[in-house]
Design an enzyme around this catalytic site. Structure first.
Site, PDB file in Angstrom:
ATOM      1  CE1 TYR A  88     -14.375  -6.975 -15.987  1.00 25.49           C
ATOM      2  CE2 TYR A  88     -15.604  -6.481 -17.986  1.00 25.49           C
ATOM      3  CZ  TYR A  88     -14.944  -7.386 -17.181  1.00 25.49           C
ATOM      4  OH  TYR A  88     -14.853  -8.692 -17.572  1.00 25.49           O
ATOM      5  CG  ASP A  98     -18.044  14.205 -15.786  1.00 27.52           C
ATOM      6  OD1 ASP A  98     -17.779  14.093 -17.007  1.00 27.52           O
ATOM      7  OD2 ASP A  98     -19.099  13.832 -15.278  1.00 27.52           O
ATOM      8  CB  SER A 103     -18.110  -1.401 -29.203  1.00 27.73           C
ATOM      9  OG  SER A 103     -19.020  -2.464 -29.187  1.00 27.73           O
ATOM     10  CE1 TYR A 118     -21.422   1.708 -25.296  1.00 30.40           C
ATOM     11  CE2 TYR A 118     -22.309   0.042 -26.791  1.00 30.40           C
ATOM     12  CZ  TYR A 118     -21.286   0.514 -26.004  1.00 30.40           C
ATOM     13  OH  TYR A 118     -20.118  -0.183 -25.928  1.00 30.40           O
ATOM     14  CE  LYS A 142     -18.123   2.739 -26.819  1.00 26.71           C
ATOM     15  NZ  LYS A 142     -17.084   3.351 -25.974  1.00 26.71           N
ATOM     16  CG  ASP A 155     -29.697  -9.214 -27.639  1.00 27.87           C
ATOM     17  OD1 ASP A 155     -28.872  -8.342 -27.306  1.00 27.87           O
ATOM     18  OD2 ASP A 155     -30.225 -10.004 -26.824  1.00 27.87           O
TER      19      ASP A 155
HETATM   20  C1  UD1 Z   1     -23.571  -5.194 -26.234  1.00 26.40           C
HETATM   21  C2  UD1 Z   1     -22.725  -4.644 -27.365  1.00 26.40           C
HETATM   22  C3  UD1 Z   1     -21.348  -4.286 -26.879  1.00 26.40           C
HETATM   23  C4  UD1 Z   1     -21.423  -3.407 -25.680  1.00 26.40           C
HETATM   24  C5  UD1 Z   1     -22.230  -4.087 -24.593  1.00 26.40           C
HETATM   25  C6  UD1 Z   1     -22.338  -3.133 -23.422  1.00 26.40           C
HETATM   26  C7  UD1 Z   1     -23.236  -5.649 -29.534  1.00 26.40           C
HETATM   27  C8  UD1 Z   1     -22.978  -6.789 -30.461  1.00 26.40           C
HETATM   28  N1  UD1 Z   1     -22.571  -5.680 -28.392  1.00 26.40           N
HETATM   29  O1  UD1 Z   1     -23.076  -6.451 -25.957  1.00 26.40           O
HETATM   30  O2  UD1 Z   1     -20.684  -3.601 -27.891  1.00 26.40           O
HETATM   31  O3  UD1 Z   1     -20.155  -3.100 -25.219  1.00 26.40           O
HETATM   32  O4  UD1 Z   1     -23.522  -4.377 -25.090  1.00 26.40           O
HETATM   33  O5  UD1 Z   1     -23.366  -3.437 -22.579  1.00 26.40           O
HETATM   34  O6  UD1 Z   1     -23.993  -4.752 -29.811  1.00 26.40           O
HETATM   35  N2  UD1 Z   1     -28.058 -12.376 -22.489  1.00 26.40           N
HETATM   36  C9  UD1 Z   1     -28.955 -13.264 -21.950  1.00 26.40           C
HETATM   37  N3  UD1 Z   1     -29.408 -13.040 -20.680  1.00 26.40           N
HETATM   38  C10 UD1 Z   1     -28.994 -11.968 -19.944  1.00 26.40           C
HETATM   39  C11 UD1 Z   1     -28.067 -11.071 -20.506  1.00 26.40           C
HETATM   40  C12 UD1 Z   1     -27.613 -11.302 -21.796  1.00 26.40           C
HETATM   41  O7  UD1 Z   1     -29.355 -14.234 -22.596  1.00 26.40           O
HETATM   42  O8  UD1 Z   1     -29.466 -11.810 -18.802  1.00 26.40           O
HETATM   43  C13 UD1 Z   1     -27.553 -12.636 -23.855  1.00 26.40           C
HETATM   44  C14 UD1 Z   1     -27.855 -11.495 -24.825  1.00 26.40           C
HETATM   45  O9  UD1 Z   1     -29.114 -11.686 -25.408  1.00 26.40           O
HETATM   46  C15 UD1 Z   1     -26.704 -11.629 -25.802  1.00 26.40           C
HETATM   47  C16 UD1 Z   1     -25.549 -12.175 -24.950  1.00 26.40           C
HETATM   48  O10 UD1 Z   1     -26.146 -12.718 -23.789  1.00 26.40           O
HETATM   49  O11 UD1 Z   1     -27.032 -12.567 -26.774  1.00 26.40           O
HETATM   50  C17 UD1 Z   1     -24.551 -11.120 -24.527  1.00 26.40           C
HETATM   51  O12 UD1 Z   1     -25.254 -10.022 -23.954  1.00 26.40           O
HETATM   52  P1  UD1 Z   1     -24.529  -8.825 -23.208  1.00 26.40           P
HETATM   53  O13 UD1 Z   1     -23.592  -9.346 -22.197  1.00 26.40           O
HETATM   54  O14 UD1 Z   1     -25.588  -7.870 -22.745  1.00 26.40           O
HETATM   55  O15 UD1 Z   1     -23.654  -8.147 -24.322  1.00 26.40           O
HETATM   56  P2  UD1 Z   1     -24.035  -7.694 -25.822  1.00 26.40           P
HETATM   57  O16 UD1 Z   1     -25.447  -7.287 -25.892  1.00 26.40           O
HETATM   58  O17 UD1 Z   1     -23.535  -8.726 -26.753  1.00 26.40           O
END
Ligand code: UD1
Length: 344
Positions: A13, A60, A127, A152, A156, A301
């Protein structure tokens, strides 16, 4: 044509968007990717955008001899951007050894080979996860590194240490660690974007798949956080803006402008947006209504995190430029294009 840059994970990506920006800046790009989470047709789409086909090697980064052969075959690589890594937080909890092996050994292999082949510099994909829940927001690069919440995240942190220790040992390597916040969106041509395998774990792919009807409902994980609307807050950074930060970092390394052999930069917008605000911004900018429901919190989270990007703004001369509306429209156009291509 400028210098040769090796991009590991270059069909992924962020990697694919970065390859485009590197080529458009005149660099010659060699991609190494094992295609574990991407498709070789990304190379065709990069060529469609830039008119230049990057060299692609299916490999790889765990394969030390294979990497050595690639450096032999492509003499004169000046710098590496190392994206290739496993990145699903949840999966890393289930399969820690897979994450430690993939993410640590790949970097070790590259660092070991760099001096042998005269590769001067490396840009590493780190990250904001290294900060955990920061005590102060917006978070600066000086904030303490907190105990990682997942294997994960730990990879990092450890990889940052591996780079620092290798440089401290006297290795002739210059490094820039870029700490990404939450990359979202797609290329404005809709030829590149995020294509998760299976059910998306990240917010935006789940959101756009819901909007197009692949998923029934987006679950918002928690509305009882200590934030104005109760949902989590993130710093959503446009993927093309993020890609451009890599070009600037490579320029800085090759032009020998670094003040220290290892430099670290936050790559974010400086603006926190809640999950609910993001959903509403998506609806407003695309005109598409989203089916969503509030559910319980997701384990692990972080409540809120956004960047202080001053250092990147001042020292790198880089700034996030794309509006959240344009970014969300690009994510939606990408999802529409996937449908058109019969992919999702
Ligand atoms: C996390 C890591 C980031 C990493 C990424 C890879 C942290 C702060 N961030 O990002 O470094 O690169 O994972 O996967 O640790 N959410 C919903 N519904 C969903 C999916 C997500 O509500 O179906 C919310 C999550 O609870 C969060 C936000 O959206 O609050 C972002 O989530 P996501 O896109 O998974 O990224 P992070 O968890 O922030």
């Amino acid at each position: 044509m400028k210098e040769k840059i090796l991009v590991t994970g270059g069909t992924g990506y962020i990697g694919s968007h970065t390859v485009v920006e590197l080529q458009q800046a005149g660099y010659e790009v060699i991609i190494i990717d094992n295609l574990s989470n991407s498709n070789a047709d990304v190379v065709d789409n990069i060529e469609k955008i830039t008119g230049i086909r990057p060299t692609f090697i299916k490999l790889d980064c765990l394969d030390f001899d294979g990497l050595k052969a690639a450096f032999e075959a492509h003499k004169g690589i000046k710098a590496i951007i190392h994206f290739a890594a496993s990145k699903a937080v949840g999966e890393s909890v289930q399969k820690p050894l897979l994450y430690y092996r993939n993410n640590l050994v790949s970097l070790i292999n590259l660092l070991e080979l760099m001096p042998q082949y005269g590769v001067e510099g490396i840009v590493f994909s780190s990250s904001c996860t290294v900060y955990g829940q920061p005590d102060e927001l917006p978070v600066t690069e000086q904030a303490p590194i907190k105990k990682a919440e997942s294997p994960y995240g730990n990879t990092k942190q450890i990889n940052e240490e591996i780079v620092r220790d290798t440089v401290a040992s006297g290795a002739p390597i210059n490094a820039i660690l870029l700490r990404y916040f939450n990359p979202i969106g797609a290329h404005p041509t809709a030829l590149l974007g995020e294509l998760p395998n299976g059910v998306p774990q990240n917010l935006i792919p789940y959101l756009t798949q819901t909007a197009i009807g692949i998923r029934e409902k987006l679950s918002v994980f928690g509305d009882d956080y200590n934030t104005p609307d109760g949902s989590c807050i993130r710093d959503f950074i446009n993927v093309v803006d993020l890609a451009k930060a890599h070009v600037v970092a490579i320029n800085r390394i090759l032009e020998k402008k670094q003040e220290e052999q290892v430099e670290v930069f936050n790559i974010g917008t400086g603006r926190g947006l809640s999950v609910l605000e993001l959903i509403h911004a998506f609806e407003a900018s695309t005109g598409v209504k989203l089916n969503y429901q509030i559910v319980g919190r997701r384990a692990g989270d972080i409540e809120k995190v956004w960047a202080n990007p001053d250092r990147a703004n001042k020292v790198l001369g880089w700034k996030a430029e794309t509006s959240i509306e344009d970014t969300l429209r690009s994510a939606w156009n990408w999802q529409l294009k996937l449908r058109e291509r019969g992919i999702q």
